[in-house]
Design a protein around this motif. Structure first.
Motif, PDB file in Angstrom:
ATOM      1  N   ARG A  37       0.807  -1.235   0.000  1.00  0.00           N
ATOM      2  CA  ARG A  37       0.000   0.000   0.000  1.00  0.00           C
ATOM      3  C   ARG A  37       0.838   1.283   0.000  1.00  0.00           C
ATOM      4  NH1 ARG A  37      -4.485   0.559   3.837  1.00  0.00           N
ATOM      5  NH2 ARG A  37      -3.002   0.163   5.486  1.00  0.00           N
ATOM      6  N   ILE A  38       2.035   1.210  -0.588  1.00  0.00           N
ATOM      7  CA  ILE A  38       2.904   2.388  -0.647  1.00  0.00           C
ATOM      8  C   ILE A  38       2.390   3.327  -1.735  1.00  0.00           C
ATOM      9  CG2 ILE A  38       5.268   3.157  -1.159  1.00  0.00           C
ATOM     10  CD1 ILE A  38       4.754   1.773   1.626  1.00  0.00           C
ATOM     11  N   ARG A  39       2.360   4.617  -1.419  1.00  0.00           N
ATOM     12  CA  ARG A  39       1.792   5.602  -2.335  1.00  0.00           C
ATOM     13  C   ARG A  39       2.820   6.623  -2.830  1.00  0.00           C
ATOM     14  NH1 ARG A  39      -1.113   2.469  -3.284  1.00  0.00           N
ATOM     15  NH2 ARG A  39      -3.348   2.269  -2.974  1.00  0.00           N
ATOM     16  N   LYS A  40       3.994   6.646  -2.177  1.00  0.00           N
ATOM     17  CA  LYS A  40       4.982   7.659  -2.551  1.00  0.00           C
ATOM     18  C   LYS A  40       6.394   7.069  -2.438  1.00  0.00           C
ATOM     19  CE  LYS A  40       5.818  11.588  -0.109  1.00  0.00           C
ATOM     20  NZ  LYS A  40       5.518  12.913   0.489  1.00  0.00           N
ATOM     21  N   ILE A  41       7.215   7.300  -3.473  1.00  0.00           N
ATOM     22  CA  ILE A  41       8.613   6.873  -3.454  1.00  0.00           C
ATOM     23  C   ILE A  41       9.462   8.143  -3.449  1.00  0.00           C
ATOM     24  CG2 ILE A  41      10.404   5.532  -4.644  1.00  0.00           C
ATOM     25  CD1 ILE A  41       8.012   3.784  -3.848  1.00  0.00           C
ATOM     26  N   VAL A  42      10.429   8.195  -2.539  1.00  0.00           N
ATOM     27  CA  VAL A  42      11.296   9.373  -2.454  1.00  0.00           C
ATOM     28  C   VAL A  42      12.752   8.921  -2.559  1.00  0.00           C
ATOM     29  CG1 VAL A  42       9.642  10.607  -1.014  1.00  0.00           C
ATOM     30  CG2 VAL A  42      11.480   9.333   0.073  1.00  0.00           C
ATOM     31  N   LEU A  43      13.624   9.829  -2.991  1.00  0.00           N
ATOM     32  CA  LEU A  43      15.047   9.503  -3.076  1.00  0.00           C
ATOM     33  C   LEU A  43      15.853  10.789  -3.026  1.00  0.00           C
ATOM     34  CD1 LEU A  43      16.107  10.283  -6.183  1.00  0.00           C
ATOM     35  CD2 LEU A  43      14.725   8.298  -6.737  1.00  0.00           C
ATOM     36  N   GLY A  44      17.135  10.621  -2.688  1.00  0.00           N
ATOM     37  CA  GLY A  44      18.059  11.747  -2.729  1.00  0.00           C
ATOM     38  C   GLY A  44      19.032  11.510  -3.875  1.00  0.00           C
ATOM     39  N   PHE A  55       9.604  10.766 -11.849  1.00  0.00           N
ATOM     40  CA  PHE A  55      10.029  11.443 -10.611  1.00  0.00           C
ATOM     41  C   PHE A  55      10.156  12.943 -10.869  1.00  0.00           C
ATOM     42  CE2 PHE A  55      11.393   7.222  -9.300  1.00  0.00           C
ATOM     43  CZ  PHE A  55      11.304   7.253  -7.911  1.00  0.00           C
ATOM     44  N   LEU A  56       9.779  13.728  -9.850  1.00  0.00           N
ATOM     45  CA  LEU A  56       9.884  15.194  -9.929  1.00  0.00           C
ATOM     46  C   LEU A  56      10.739  15.692  -8.774  1.00  0.00           C
ATOM     47  CD1 LEU A  56       6.095  15.988 -10.489  1.00  0.00           C
ATOM     48  CD2 LEU A  56       7.897  15.950 -12.253  1.00  0.00           C
ATOM     49  N   PHE A  57      11.455  16.778  -9.011  1.00  0.00           N
ATOM     50  CA  PHE A  57      12.175  17.418  -7.908  1.00  0.00           C
ATOM     51  C   PHE A  57      11.144  18.035  -6.972  1.00  0.00           C
ATOM     52  CE2 PHE A  57      15.665  17.353 -10.989  1.00  0.00           C
ATOM     53  CZ  PHE A  57      16.653  16.816 -10.178  1.00  0.00           C
ATOM     54  N   GLU A  58      11.206  17.616  -5.727  1.00  0.00           N
ATOM     55  CA  GLU A  58      10.199  18.068  -4.761  1.00  0.00           C
ATOM     56  C   GLU A  58      10.773  17.869  -3.368  1.00  0.00           C
ATOM     57  OE1 GLU A  58       6.020  16.135  -3.807  1.00  0.00           O
ATOM     58  OE2 GLU A  58       6.172  16.614  -5.931  1.00  0.00           O
ATOM     59  N   GLU A  59      10.505  18.790  -2.480  1.00  0.00           N
ATOM     60  CA  GLU A  59      10.981  18.609  -1.103  1.00  0.00           C
ATOM     61  C   GLU A  59      10.120  17.556  -0.416  1.00  0.00           C
ATOM     62  OE1 GLU A  59      11.479  22.169   1.139  1.00  0.00           O
ATOM     63  OE2 GLU A  59      12.616  23.127  -0.472  1.00  0.00           O
ATOM     64  N   CYS A  60      10.728  16.834   0.523  1.00  0.00           N
ATOM     65  CA  CYS A  60       9.956  15.860   1.296  1.00  0.00           C
ATOM     66  C   CYS A  60      10.617  15.703   2.658  1.00  0.00           C
ATOM     67  CB  CYS A  60       9.864  14.525   0.558  1.00  0.00           C
ATOM     68  SG  CYS A  60      11.450  13.759   0.253  1.00  0.00           S
ATOM     69  N   GLU A  61       9.833  15.227   3.612  1.00  0.00           N
ATOM     70  CA  GLU A  61      10.330  15.084   4.994  1.00  0.00           C
ATOM     71  C   GLU A  61      11.461  14.086   5.115  1.00  0.00           C
ATOM     72  OE1 GLU A  61       7.306  13.837   7.740  1.00  0.00           O
ATOM     73  OE2 GLU A  61       6.047  15.533   7.165  1.00  0.00           O
ATOM     74  N   GLU A  62      11.442  13.067   4.278  1.00  0.00           N
ATOM     75  CA  GLU A  62      12.358  11.937   4.444  1.00  0.00           C
ATOM     76  C   GLU A  62      13.792  12.256   4.032  1.00  0.00           C
ATOM     77  OE1 GLU A  62       9.434  11.870   2.873  1.00  0.00           O
ATOM     78  OE2 GLU A  62       8.259  10.629   4.224  1.00  0.00           O
ATOM     79  N   PRO A 118      17.701  18.066   2.234  1.00  0.00           N
ATOM     80  CA  PRO A 118      18.449  18.608   1.095  1.00  0.00           C
ATOM     81  C   PRO A 118      19.773  19.213   1.561  1.00  0.00           C
ATOM     82  CG  PRO A 118      16.643  20.064   1.684  1.00  0.00           C
ATOM     83  CD  PRO A 118      16.563  18.902   2.609  1.00  0.00           C
ATOM     84  N   SER A 119      20.746  19.258   0.650  1.00  0.00           N
ATOM     85  CA  SER A 119      22.013  19.925   0.948  1.00  0.00           C
ATOM     86  C   SER A 119      22.418  20.660  -0.323  1.00  0.00           C
ATOM     87  CB  SER A 119      23.076  18.899   1.339  1.00  0.00           C
ATOM     88  OG  SER A 119      23.455  18.179   0.191  1.00  0.00           O
ATOM     89  N   ALA A 120      23.602  21.287  -0.274  1.00  0.00           N
ATOM     90  CA  ALA A 120      24.052  22.025  -1.454  1.00  0.00           C
ATOM     91  C   ALA A 120      24.228  21.069  -2.637  1.00  0.00           C
ATOM     92  CB  ALA A 120      25.360  22.722  -1.143  1.00  0.00           C
ATOM     93  N   SER A 121      24.587  19.808  -2.354  1.00  0.00           N
ATOM     94  CA  SER A 121      24.884  18.889  -3.451  1.00  0.00           C
ATOM     95  C   SER A 121      23.825  17.806  -3.662  1.00  0.00           C
ATOM     96  CB  SER A 121      26.228  18.209  -3.192  1.00  0.00           C
ATOM     97  OG  SER A 121      26.170  17.541  -1.957  1.00  0.00           O
ATOM     98  N   THR A 122      22.833  17.740  -2.773  1.00  0.00           N
ATOM     99  CA  THR A 122      21.824  16.675  -2.900  1.00  0.00           C
ATOM    100  C   THR A 122      20.409  17.252  -2.881  1.00  0.00           C
ATOM    101  OG1 THR A 122      23.284  15.253  -1.617  1.00  0.00           O
ATOM    102  CG2 THR A 122      21.053  14.469  -1.904  1.00  0.00           C
ATOM    103  N   LEU A 123      19.587  16.764  -3.788  1.00  0.00           N
ATOM    104  CA  LEU A 123      18.192  17.188  -3.841  1.00  0.00           C
ATOM    105  C   LEU A 123      17.286  15.965  -3.732  1.00  0.00           C
ATOM    106  CD1 LEU A 123      18.280  19.811  -6.715  1.00  0.00           C
ATOM    107  CD2 LEU A 123      17.874  20.274  -4.288  1.00  0.00           C
ATOM    108  N   SER A 124      16.034  16.194  -3.366  1.00  0.00           N
ATOM    109  CA  SER A 124      15.108  15.068  -3.284  1.00  0.00           C
ATOM    110  C   SER A 124      14.223  15.021  -4.528  1.00  0.00           C
ATOM    111  CB  SER A 124      14.243  15.179  -2.029  1.00  0.00           C
ATOM    112  OG  SER A 124      13.612  16.423  -1.975  1.00  0.00           O
TER     113      SER A 124
END
Ligand SMILES: CC(C)(COP(=O)(O)OP(=O)(O)OC[C@H]1O[C@@H](n2cnc3c(N)ncnc32)[C@H](O)[C@@H]1OP(=O)(O)O)[C@@H](O)C(=O)NCCC(=O)NCCS
Length: 165
Positions: free
Chosen positions: A120-127, A144-151, A154-160
């Motif tokens: 029942r997973i509805r969202k996949i996130v990654l860095g 996949f879209l660039f989007e902020e998420c709680e999991e 973010p850093s200067a070199s990594t985005l979610s």
């Protein structure tokens, strides 16, 4: 077992901790994988696999070529939150000769469907590192879209990036 046109995916086992798999961590772009520095001998792989297989909130899959049976990469969801319906994903197509053929997208889409139907997973996130053009391209191609998420912090070199299933 999850099957696609060219691949099958199944949870990694102790016997998958081969020299060939270890060699991926000395190959091109292996520095993109956070656990690379920990993998110096096949026992390290065995330990890493055992730790993940013991956890209910992890799905650690090997990616195998259907025709040859060769182990060519891994796809990991860690952690999976069934409470929040979210899973954090990472992928490593370890065999350089298997890259650039859409293998990542094929594997991710099949495993995502499995997680949606069975857990029942509805969202996949990654860095992803902002300079990892191949990875960003592979993820964008499957939605996949660039989007902020709680999991993911973010850093200067990594985005979610986020994919809603
Ligand atoms: C990033 C990665 C997962 C992409 O998987 P893949 O199955 O090769 O993805 P694709 O075949 O869809 O190719 C994606 C892009 O990679 C690039 N690419 C093409 N051939 C390539 C090759 N031989 N080697 C590396 N990248 C290649 C292209 O930009 C391609 O985009 P295009 O299809 O628009 O031309 C895989 O290369 C990999 O595991 N790399 C090392 C570890 C890593 O970076 N993991 C992701 C961490 S976030």
């Amino acid at each position: 077992m999850i099957a696609t046109q060219r691949l099958f995916l199944r949870p990694l086992r102790q016997e998958d901790a081969t020299q060939r798999y270890l060699d991926w961590f000395r190959g091109p772009a292996s520095e993109r994988i956070y656990s690379s520095d920990l993998m110096n001998e096949t026992d390290d792989l065995r330990r890493y696999i055992a730790e993940r297989q013991a956890r209910e909130d992890v799905l650690f899959l090997g990616i195998f070529e259907r025709t040859s049976g060769d182990h060519i990469g891994n796809l990991k969801y860690e952690p999976i939150s069934e409470k929040e319906f979210v899973a954090t994903m990472g992928i490593f197509i370890g065999e350089p000769s298997a890259r650039g053929k859409g293998i990542a997208g094929e594997a991710i889409q099949a495993a995502n469907s499995w997680l949606k139907d069975r857990r029942r997973i509805r969202k996949i996130v990654l860095g992803v590192e902002t300079n990892n053009i191949a990875a960003i391209r592979a993820y964008e191609k499957i939605g996949f879209l660039f989007e902020e998420c709680e999991e993911i912090s973010p850093s200067a070199s990594t985005l979610s990036m986020v994919l809603t299933l």
